[in-house]
Design a protein around this motif. Structure first.
Motif, PDB file in Angstrom:
ATOM      1  N   GLY A 111       0.811  -1.211   0.000  1.00  0.00           N
ATOM      2  CA  GLY A 111       0.000   0.000   0.000  1.00  0.00           C
ATOM      3  C   GLY A 111       0.845   1.261   0.000  1.00  0.00           C
ATOM      4  O   GLY A 111       0.461   2.276   0.568  1.00  0.00           O
ATOM      5  N   ALA A 112       2.003   1.203  -0.656  1.00  0.00           N
ATOM      6  CA  ALA A 112       2.976   2.296  -0.584  1.00  0.00           C
ATOM      7  C   ALA A 112       2.608   3.506  -1.431  1.00  0.00           C
ATOM      8  O   ALA A 112       3.288   4.516  -1.378  1.00  0.00           O
ATOM      9  CB  ALA A 112       4.358   1.782  -0.989  1.00  0.00           C
ATOM     10  N   GLY A 113       1.531   3.426  -2.184  1.00  0.00           N
ATOM     11  CA  GLY A 113       1.153   4.524  -3.065  1.00  0.00           C
ATOM     12  C   GLY A 113       0.435   5.668  -2.396  1.00  0.00           C
ATOM     13  O   GLY A 113       0.362   6.767  -2.941  1.00  0.00           O
ATOM     14  N   ARG A 114      -0.072   5.445  -1.176  1.00  0.00           N
ATOM     15  CA  ARG A 114      -0.803   6.526  -0.505  1.00  0.00           C
ATOM     16  C   ARG A 114      -0.981   6.213   0.973  1.00  0.00           C
ATOM     17  O   ARG A 114      -0.713   5.102   1.430  1.00  0.00           O
ATOM     18  CB  ARG A 114      -2.158   6.739  -1.170  1.00  0.00           C
ATOM     19  N   GLY A 115      -1.435   7.184   1.723  1.00  0.00           N
ATOM     20  CA  GLY A 115      -1.772   7.025   3.129  1.00  0.00           C
ATOM     21  C   GLY A 115      -0.639   6.521   3.998  1.00  0.00           C
ATOM     22  O   GLY A 115       0.497   6.956   3.879  1.00  0.00           O
ATOM     23  N   PHE A 116      -0.983   5.589   4.908  1.00  0.00           N
ATOM     24  CA  PHE A 116       0.005   5.057   5.845  1.00  0.00           C
ATOM     25  C   PHE A 116       1.151   4.341   5.133  1.00  0.00           C
ATOM     26  O   PHE A 116       2.295   4.421   5.550  1.00  0.00           O
ATOM     27  CB  PHE A 116      -0.640   4.097   6.853  1.00  0.00           C
ATOM     28  N   ALA A 175      16.866   2.538   3.552  1.00  0.00           N
ATOM     29  CA  ALA A 175      16.484   1.215   3.041  1.00  0.00           C
ATOM     30  C   ALA A 175      16.332   1.225   1.535  1.00  0.00           C
ATOM     31  O   ALA A 175      15.978   2.229   0.935  1.00  0.00           O
ATOM     32  CB  ALA A 175      15.169   0.765   3.673  1.00  0.00           C
ATOM     33  N   GLU A 176      16.599   0.079   0.921  1.00  0.00           N
ATOM     34  CA  GLU A 176      16.172  -0.164  -0.441  1.00  0.00           C
ATOM     35  C   GLU A 176      14.740  -0.662  -0.326  1.00  0.00           C
ATOM     36  O   GLU A 176      14.416  -1.405   0.613  1.00  0.00           O
ATOM     37  CB  GLU A 176      17.062  -1.203  -1.104  1.00  0.00           C
ATOM     38  N   LEU A 177      13.883  -0.273  -1.260  1.00  0.00           N
ATOM     39  CA  LEU A 177      12.463  -0.564  -1.077  1.00  0.00           C
ATOM     40  C   LEU A 177      11.830  -1.262  -2.261  1.00  0.00           C
ATOM     41  O   LEU A 177      12.089  -0.925  -3.418  1.00  0.00           O
ATOM     42  CB  LEU A 177      11.681   0.730  -0.831  1.00  0.00           C
ATOM     43  N   ALA A 178      10.970  -2.214  -1.944  1.00  0.00           N
ATOM     44  CA  ALA A 178      10.009  -2.767  -2.884  1.00  0.00           C
ATOM     45  C   ALA A 178       8.684  -2.119  -2.499  1.00  0.00           C
ATOM     46  O   ALA A 178       8.226  -2.242  -1.363  1.00  0.00           O
ATOM     47  CB  ALA A 178       9.932  -4.278  -2.748  1.00  0.00           C
ATOM     48  N   LEU A 179       8.112  -1.371  -3.424  1.00  0.00           N
ATOM     49  CA  LEU A 179       6.927  -0.565  -3.153  1.00  0.00           C
ATOM     50  C   LEU A 179       5.723  -1.172  -3.857  1.00  0.00           C
ATOM     51  O   LEU A 179       5.647  -1.180  -5.076  1.00  0.00           O
ATOM     52  CB  LEU A 179       7.164   0.871  -3.635  1.00  0.00           C
ATOM     53  N   ASN A 180       4.797  -1.685  -3.072  1.00  0.00           N
ATOM     54  CA  ASN A 180       3.610  -2.344  -3.605  1.00  0.00           C
ATOM     55  C   ASN A 180       2.448  -1.376  -3.689  1.00  0.00           C
ATOM     56  O   ASN A 180       2.257  -0.538  -2.818  1.00  0.00           O
ATOM     57  CB  ASN A 180       3.236  -3.522  -2.703  1.00  0.00           C
ATOM     58  N   TYR A 181       1.676  -1.519  -4.757  1.00  0.00           N
ATOM     59  CA  TYR A 181       0.428  -0.786  -4.907  1.00  0.00           C
ATOM     60  C   TYR A 181      -0.602  -1.720  -5.512  1.00  0.00           C
ATOM     61  O   TYR A 181      -0.258  -2.721  -6.138  1.00  0.00           O
ATOM     62  CB  TYR A 181       0.614   0.454  -5.799  1.00  0.00           C
ATOM     63  N   ARG A 182      -1.868  -1.377  -5.322  1.00  0.00           N
ATOM     64  CA  ARG A 182      -2.932  -2.151  -5.956  1.00  0.00           C
ATOM     65  C   ARG A 182      -3.561  -1.356  -7.091  1.00  0.00           C
ATOM     66  O   ARG A 182      -3.790  -1.882  -8.154  1.00  0.00           O
ATOM     67  CB  ARG A 182      -4.005  -2.536  -4.949  1.00  0.00           C
ATOM     68  N   GLY A 183      -3.799  -0.069  -6.857  1.00  0.00           N
ATOM     69  CA  GLY A 183      -4.494   0.755  -7.849  1.00  0.00           C
ATOM     70  C   GLY A 183      -3.577   1.739  -8.541  1.00  0.00           C
ATOM     71  O   GLY A 183      -3.096   1.496  -9.631  1.00  0.00           O
ATOM     72  N   GLY A 237       2.143   7.405  -6.413  1.00  0.00           N
ATOM     73  CA  GLY A 237       2.826   7.658  -5.142  1.00  0.00           C
ATOM     74  C   GLY A 237       4.078   6.819  -4.992  1.00  0.00           C
ATOM     75  O   GLY A 237       5.117   7.290  -4.509  1.00  0.00           O
ATOM     76  N   CYS A 238       4.000   5.564  -5.420  1.00  0.00           N
ATOM     77  CA  CYS A 238       5.165   4.679  -5.352  1.00  0.00           C
ATOM     78  C   CYS A 238       6.286   5.194  -6.240  1.00  0.00           C
ATOM     79  O   CYS A 238       7.460   5.128  -5.880  1.00  0.00           O
ATOM     80  CB  CYS A 238       4.783   3.262  -5.772  1.00  0.00           C
ATOM     81  N   GLU A 239       5.936   5.700  -7.399  1.00  0.00           N
ATOM     82  CA  GLU A 239       6.938   6.213  -8.332  1.00  0.00           C
ATOM     83  C   GLU A 239       7.678   7.421  -7.754  1.00  0.00           C
ATOM     84  O   GLU A 239       8.862   7.600  -8.010  1.00  0.00           O
ATOM     85  CB  GLU A 239       6.308   6.566  -9.678  1.00  0.00           C
ATOM     86  N   VAL A 240       6.988   8.238  -6.967  1.00  0.00           N
ATOM     87  CA  VAL A 240       7.625   9.399  -6.333  1.00  0.00           C
ATOM     88  C   VAL A 240       8.725   8.942  -5.376  1.00  0.00           C
ATOM     89  O   VAL A 240       9.851   9.443  -5.416  1.00  0.00           O
ATOM     90  CB  VAL A 240       6.582  10.263  -5.583  1.00  0.00           C
ATOM     91  N   VAL A 241       8.410   7.981  -4.515  1.00  0.00           N
ATOM     92  CA  VAL A 241       9.393   7.469  -3.564  1.00  0.00           C
ATOM     93  C   VAL A 241      10.522   6.757  -4.308  1.00  0.00           C
ATOM     94  O   VAL A 241      11.700   6.962  -4.015  1.00  0.00           O
ATOM     95  CB  VAL A 241       8.737   6.511  -2.538  1.00  0.00           C
ATOM     96  N   ALA A 242      10.184   5.943  -5.312  1.00  0.00           N
ATOM     97  CA  ALA A 242      11.195   5.204  -6.075  1.00  0.00           C
ATOM     98  C   ALA A 242      12.156   6.161  -6.776  1.00  0.00           C
ATOM     99  O   ALA A 242      13.369   5.937  -6.782  1.00  0.00           O
ATOM    100  CB  ALA A 242      10.524   4.288  -7.088  1.00  0.00           C
ATOM    101  N   ALA A 243      11.644   7.229  -7.347  1.00  0.00           N
ATOM    102  CA  ALA A 243      12.495   8.198  -8.046  1.00  0.00           C
ATOM    103  C   ALA A 243      13.493   8.836  -7.085  1.00  0.00           C
ATOM    104  O   ALA A 243      14.664   9.021  -7.423  1.00  0.00           O
ATOM    105  CB  ALA A 243      11.633   9.267  -8.706  1.00  0.00           C
ATOM    106  N   ARG A 244      13.046   9.149  -5.886  1.00  0.00           N
ATOM    107  CA  ARG A 244      13.946   9.752  -4.889  1.00  0.00           C
ATOM    108  C   ARG A 244      15.044   8.773  -4.496  1.00  0.00           C
ATOM    109  O   ARG A 244      16.213   9.154  -4.379  1.00  0.00           O
ATOM    110  CB  ARG A 244      13.168  10.195  -3.660  1.00  0.00           C
ATOM    111  N   LEU A 245      14.686   7.520  -4.286  1.00  0.00           N
ATOM    112  CA  LEU A 245      15.682   6.514  -3.926  1.00  0.00           C
ATOM    113  C   LEU A 245      16.712   6.348  -5.035  1.00  0.00           C
ATOM    114  O   LEU A 245      17.915   6.312  -4.780  1.00  0.00           O
ATOM    115  CB  LEU A 245      15.007   5.169  -3.650  1.00  0.00           C
ATOM    116  N   LYS A 246      16.233   6.249  -6.271  1.00  0.00           N
ATOM    117  CA  LYS A 246      17.133   6.064  -7.404  1.00  0.00           C
ATOM    118  C   LYS A 246      18.049   7.275  -7.577  1.00  0.00           C
ATOM    119  O   LYS A 246      19.213   7.131  -7.922  1.00  0.00           O
ATOM    120  CB  LYS A 246      16.326   5.776  -8.660  1.00  0.00           C
ATOM    121  N   GLN A 247      17.522   8.450  -7.300  1.00  0.00           N
ATOM    122  CA  GLN A 247      18.330   9.676  -7.381  1.00  0.00           C
ATOM    123  C   GLN A 247      19.461   9.646  -6.356  1.00  0.00           C
ATOM    124  O   GLN A 247      20.543  10.167  -6.594  1.00  0.00           O
ATOM    125  CB  GLN A 247      17.425  10.890  -7.140  1.00  0.00           C
TER     126      GLN A 247
END
Length: 82
Positions: free
Chosen positions: A10-15, A28-36, A40-50
């Motif tokens: 549920g990394a795309g929004r909320g908690f 941490a390196e992250l695996a970011l799961n989303y359903r819909g 939001g996940c792409e925002v966090v992933a882009a920062r990590l990759k940067q």
């Protein structure tokens, strides 16, 4: 600082998004799961990759056992651990 991979559901929004942000801040390196929505996940992933860290954005419905298994396998293939 984390040296492992965290899988955040549920990394795309909320908690889930807030949790992903905190783990990212801690290194941490992250695996970011989303359903819909993937955004939001792409925002966090882009920062990590940067910052030179790895991130994986992966879709899976947490009520679907087969989808969970496929997600876990993909995370393990990418990071070698969870």
């Amino acid at each position: 600082m984390f040296t492992n991979c965290a899988l955040i559901t549920g990394a795309g929004r909320g908690f889930g998004y807030a949790t992903a942000e905190r783990f990212a801040e801690a290194g941490a390196e992250l695996a970011l799961n989303y359903r819909g929505s993937r955004e939001g996940c792409e925002v966090v992933a882009a920062r990590l990759k940067q910052d030179g860290r790895r991130a994986l954005v992966v879709q899976a419905d947490m009520t679907d056992g087969e989808a969970i298994s496929r997600m876990a396998q993909r995370v393990l293939e990418t990071f070698g651990r969870i």
